[in-house]
Design an enzyme around this catalytic site. Structure first.
Site, mmCIF file in Angstrom:
data_model
loop_
_atom_site.group_PDB
_atom_site.id
_atom_site.type_symbol
_atom_site.label_atom_id
_atom_site.label_comp_id
_atom_site.label_asym_id
_atom_site.label_seq_id
_atom_site.Cartn_x
_atom_site.Cartn_y
_atom_site.Cartn_z
ATOM 1 N N GLY A 163 0.845 -1.188 0.000
ATOM 2 C CA GLY A 163 0.000 0.000 0.000
ATOM 3 C C GLY A 163 0.877 1.233 0.000
ATOM 4 O O GLY A 163 1.805 1.346 0.819
ATOM 5 N N TYR A 218 -4.745 -8.341 -3.835
ATOM 6 C CA TYR A 218 -4.399 -8.278 -5.248
ATOM 7 C C TYR A 218 -3.225 -9.192 -5.564
ATOM 8 O O TYR A 218 -2.482 -9.616 -4.672
ATOM 9 C CB TYR A 218 -4.152 -6.845 -5.713
ATOM 10 C CG TYR A 218 -2.836 -6.208 -5.376
ATOM 11 C CD1 TYR A 218 -1.840 -6.047 -6.343
ATOM 12 C CD2 TYR A 218 -2.595 -5.682 -4.101
ATOM 13 C CE1 TYR A 218 -0.647 -5.407 -6.055
ATOM 14 C CE2 TYR A 218 -1.414 -5.030 -3.817
ATOM 15 C CZ TYR A 218 -0.437 -4.900 -4.791
ATOM 16 O OH TYR A 218 0.735 -4.265 -4.507
ATOM 17 N N TYR A 258 -6.545 -6.691 -9.270
ATOM 18 C CA TYR A 258 -7.098 -6.246 -7.996
ATOM 19 C C TYR A 258 -8.416 -6.932 -7.668
ATOM 20 O O TYR A 258 -9.268 -7.124 -8.538
ATOM 21 C CB TYR A 258 -7.334 -4.730 -8.019
ATOM 22 C CG TYR A 258 -6.069 -3.903 -8.025
ATOM 23 C CD1 TYR A 258 -5.310 -3.767 -6.871
ATOM 24 C CD2 TYR A 258 -5.651 -3.249 -9.176
ATOM 25 C CE1 TYR A 258 -4.158 -2.992 -6.856
ATOM 26 C CE2 TYR A 258 -4.496 -2.477 -9.181
ATOM 27 C CZ TYR A 258 -3.755 -2.357 -8.020
ATOM 28 O OH TYR A 258 -2.611 -1.610 -8.016
ATOM 29 N N ARG A 280 -10.474 -5.633 -4.900
ATOM 30 C CA ARG A 280 -10.665 -4.669 -3.815
ATOM 31 C C ARG A 280 -12.045 -4.024 -3.857
ATOM 32 O O ARG A 280 -12.380 -3.220 -2.969
ATOM 33 C CB ARG A 280 -9.579 -3.596 -3.877
ATOM 34 C CG ARG A 280 -9.718 -2.636 -5.027
ATOM 35 C CD ARG A 280 -8.451 -1.887 -5.377
ATOM 36 N NE ARG A 280 -7.811 -1.174 -4.287
ATOM 37 C CZ ARG A 280 -6.654 -0.521 -4.417
ATOM 38 N NH1 ARG A 280 -6.040 -0.489 -5.596
ATOM 39 N NH2 ARG A 280 -6.129 0.115 -3.398
ATOM 40 N N ASN A 283 -0.464 10.084 -7.416
ATOM 41 C CA ASN A 283 -0.411 8.626 -7.539
ATOM 42 C C ASN A 283 -1.597 8.076 -8.329
ATOM 43 O O ASN A 283 -2.318 7.179 -7.862
ATOM 44 C CB ASN A 283 -0.351 7.995 -6.148
ATOM 45 C CG ASN A 283 0.641 6.848 -6.082
ATOM 46 O OD1 ASN A 283 0.856 6.152 -7.076
ATOM 47 N ND2 ASN A 283 1.225 6.639 -4.918
ATOM 48 N N GLY A 309 7.380 1.089 -5.106
ATOM 49 C CA GLY A 309 7.617 1.595 -3.756
ATOM 50 C C GLY A 309 8.689 2.658 -3.675
ATOM 51 O O GLY A 309 8.845 3.301 -2.630
ATOM 52 N N ALA A 310 9.432 2.865 -4.771
ATOM 53 C CA ALA A 310 10.525 3.847 -4.731
ATOM 54 C C ALA A 310 9.997 5.260 -4.516
ATOM 55 O O ALA A 310 10.564 6.038 -3.733
ATOM 56 C CB ALA A 310 11.344 3.776 -6.013
ATOM 57 N N ASP A 350 7.278 6.146 -3.044
ATOM 58 C CA ASP A 350 6.771 6.255 -1.673
ATOM 59 C C ASP A 350 7.921 6.482 -0.694
ATOM 60 O O ASP A 350 7.823 7.297 0.222
ATOM 61 C CB ASP A 350 6.010 4.987 -1.283
ATOM 62 C CG ASP A 350 4.908 4.632 -2.265
ATOM 63 O OD1 ASP A 350 4.303 5.561 -2.833
ATOM 64 O OD2 ASP A 350 4.660 3.428 -2.464
#
Length: 345
Positions: free
Chosen positions: A47, A103, A117, A119, A179, A268-269, A271
């Site tokens: 997340g 996911y 996904y 969700r 994002n 994730g970079a 973030d």
């Protein structure tokens, strides 16, 4: 033990940063295997907002994740993973009627990633403006949002609007990372929803591939100018492999190249970049030093598989921040180096 029982055992503390969003169970095949033929799947928690919190906490600041999860084993795992990362989960609510999102990620032979996904109808999709009061009651210095949360549905979008308004009134720093996720909601619709909120944003951290949709500009100087014209205090423009642009002493964008030597997984970079930059700014570092810390964390993330597995050990990360703070001595009152709306309460 239920998720509710587990959460009640931990008292609420006042965080430096609260990030609001959804964390889900991620299942993916081991490296080299395809999702359609793998006999085993790796289990992770993923997340964007939780990733930001993880970076903030690794640098020694107090971070709290605000969300909703189902009263199921997956929700319990989200809470456990947050705490293992040093992130408080006091603001995670349990929804007995809705499940935790799940996911699957498939990495193709050419390196391309495809996600699937599950969700829709998740617990986090039921977030709404009624959640704003409990989040703001803990009086964080900064609240982080992304366009992902706004794209989860009308309720989460209402929450983002309420929190931005409430945080701004309370003097809490508002941090926004667009994002955009086209597979959740059309980019144009989310950009149109976020744009009117920019005049209350203290820090806008956006990707260079998102700036045209939100601000109608892609060149760093034009992006910074458009953001400031919209009322944003500070801008961090993330260029992925091209590095990052931060505000120089004159407010104009300055470039810092990527520090990545090995790239295995870029997820994730961005973030980690935001979390590192934000933690450093809240600690008193000027933008250049903060960008350097964010760049260091982002390089560590892309060198390993997983959204936050590459973060350096806490002692190393905190030493990095301490060194940066000793090397820089911005002259300011209150929180050094921070514009008024970024100083928090």
């Amino acid at each position: 033990m239920s998720v509710t029982d587990d959460l009640r055992r931990h008292p609420v503390t006042s965080p430096d940063v609260v990030a609001v969003g959804e964390a889900m169970l991620l299942l993916q095949p081991p490296a080299g295997d395809a999702l359609g033929s793998a006999h085993h799947l790796e289990v992770h928690i993923a997340g964007a907002e939780l990733n930001v919190c993880a970076a903030v906490a690794r640098l020694g600041l107090r971070a709290s994740f605000a969300s909703r999860v189902g009263d199921d084993p997956f929700g319990l795992r989200v809470v456990a993973e947050a705490r293992a990362l040093g992130v408080a989960a006091d603001l995670v609510e349990v929804d007995p009627e809705r499940p935790t999102g799940v996911y699957f990620k498939d990495v193709r032979p050419d390196g391309q990633r495809r996600v699937h996904y599950y969700r829709r109808g998740s617990a986090a999709a039921a977030l709404g403006r009624d959640d704003a009061a409990r989040i703001l009651a803990c009086r964080p210095r900064a609240v982080v949002f992304t366009g992902i949360t706004a794209a989860l549905g009308q309720g989460p979008l209402d929450l983002v609007r309420s929190l931005i308004t409430g945080a701004h009134r309370a003097g809490t720093m508002v941090v926004l990372d667009p994002n955009f996720r086209p597979n959740l909601a059309p980019t144009e619709r989310i950009a149109d929803a976020l744009r009117p909120m920019l005049d209350r944003v203290g820090l806008l951290a956006l990707g260079q591939d998102e700036s045209a949709d939100l601000l109608g500009a892609t060149h760093p100087e034009d992006v910074f100018a458009a953001a400031h014209a919209a009322g944003v205090d500070e801008v961090l423009l993330k260029g992925g492999p091209d590095g990052v642009w931060y505000a120089g002493p004159d407010g104009a964008p300055r470039h810092m190249p990527s520090a990545a030597a090995t790239v295995l997984d870029p997820v994730g970079a961005g973030d980690a970049m935001l979390g590192g930059y934000l933690a450093a700014r809240l600690s008193g570092a000027p933008p250049e030093a903060a960008a350097r810390i964010g760049t260091h964390l982002a390089a560590a993330i892309v060198a390993t598989y997983g959204d936050n597995a590459g973060l350096p050990p806490a002692a190393e990360a905190r030493a990095l921040l301490a060194t940066a703070l000793r090397a820089e001595s911005p002259a300011a009152s209150g929180t050094p180096g921070l514009p008024q709306r970024l100083a928090g309460s």
